[in-house]
Scaffold this active site. Sequence first.
Site, PDB file in Angstrom:
ATOM      1  CG  ASP A  17      -6.609   9.616   8.244  1.00  0.00           C
ATOM      2  OD1 ASP A  17      -5.413   9.475   7.930  1.00  0.00           O
ATOM      3  OD2 ASP A  17      -7.400   8.669   8.386  1.00  0.00           O
ATOM      4  NE  ARG A  32      -9.582  31.116  -2.486  1.00  0.00           N
ATOM      5  CZ  ARG A  32      -8.519  31.769  -2.039  1.00  0.00           C
ATOM      6  NH1 ARG A  32      -7.894  31.339  -0.937  1.00  0.00           N
ATOM      7  NH2 ARG A  32      -8.062  32.822  -2.670  1.00  0.00           N
ATOM      8  CE  LYS A 186     -10.738  -5.837   5.893  1.00  0.00           C
ATOM      9  NZ  LYS A 186     -10.823  -5.568   4.445  1.00  0.00           N
ATOM     10  CB  SER A 188     -10.172  -5.505  -0.606  1.00  0.00           C
ATOM     11  OG  SER A 188      -8.914  -5.291  -1.249  1.00  0.00           O
ATOM     12  CD  GLU A 191      -6.235  -5.183   0.871  1.00  0.00           C
ATOM     13  OE1 GLU A 191      -5.897  -4.091   1.378  1.00  0.00           O
ATOM     14  OE2 GLU A 191      -6.954  -6.016   1.459  1.00  0.00           O
ATOM     15  N   GLY A 227     -16.803  -4.891  -1.231  1.00  0.00           N
ATOM     16  CA  GLY A 227     -17.316  -3.539  -1.374  1.00  0.00           C
ATOM     17  C   GLY A 227     -18.808  -3.465  -1.119  1.00  0.00           C
ATOM     18  CB  VAL A 253     -11.948   7.225   4.868  1.00  0.00           C
ATOM     19  CG1 VAL A 253     -10.664   7.072   5.686  1.00  0.00           C
ATOM     20  CG2 VAL A 253     -11.666   7.959   3.569  1.00  0.00           C
ATOM     21  CG  ASP A 257      -9.421   0.271   9.010  1.00  0.00           C
ATOM     22  OD1 ASP A 257      -8.739  -0.706   8.656  1.00  0.00           O
ATOM     23  OD2 ASP A 257      -9.173   1.434   8.670  1.00  0.00           O
TER      24      ASP A 257
END
Length: 323
Positions: A17, A32, A186, A188, A191, A227, A253, A257
């Site tokens: 990542d 930039r 688990k 969401s 999902e 959430g 992010v 997990d």
Amino acid sequence: MHASPDVVTITLNPALDDSFSVPRLIPGSKMRCSTPRIDPGGGGINVARVLHVLGIPTLAVFPVAGHIGRALSERLEIERLPFAGVEVPGETRLSHHVTELETGLEYRFVLPGTELARADLDRCLQAVRRGGRHAAYVVLSGSLPPGVSADVVPRVRCLSDALGARLVLDASGGALAQAHGAYLIKPSVRELKEHLGRELDTLAEQVAGARELLDDTHASAVVLSRGHLGIALVTPTGTQLLPAVAGDVVSGVGAGDALVAGIVAGLTRGWDIPRAARLGLACSAAMIATAGTSVFSRDDLAAFTDVLPGEAARGRTLRRDAV
């Protein structure tokens, strides 16, 4: 030789990542960027990194492909996280996380990953079998790479059973349809909605959908991630709504997990699922307060466990017929 782990995580589609920011996203322009932060990634690897911080003996199993795969492995060595990397052809994927400073919005660019052949998948599962002989939990987390179908889930469940371990599943798509026999799942809300093929706009619809998944799979618990609203913990005996832990939002992010890792850490300590779920929520909040996929420290986590809801506000329990 590493000590026998309590938890083995499986990441079939690992990633390296990179996280950075830009003042504003402008199509067609040269933007930039800030200096990027580079971290190991992929669902099971993220879970393992948090478990490692929590002091739970853990082994991360994943395929290692090309230069990027080796760079990912080197970063795990720096973190001193025990892992079993299985060399495979191709190149481990990159994932990009970009924060637009003007709006504070975060954008994620997720690549598909290298194809994993059947023989290479078999070698990954053999590594789980060798490393997990005394494991209490096996965690299968993250997306499936090209070449791997959802029938890997029952294969991992059979492997977990053979090891005498409980399977924790954090996956999406067809994998949820193959989750029969998992101990804890688990999803969401998104999902679960995709799995059931219908909208889940209200709390009642979300809880009913989670219970349908629980009944279909005969799992011991479904932890539905809602959430910023927290989680709905659905078990055969009832439903508990546990609120999210408040804190600064830097990056989302890896928050899911970290939730899984905290729950599994609590379960390995013999806690009941509601208590373990509260640790998971604290870990999620601590993860959200870090940049990119960087993992919080134990000191960071202490600040969030201190603000966990008190006894009177730990969450409300719903009767099965109440929603």
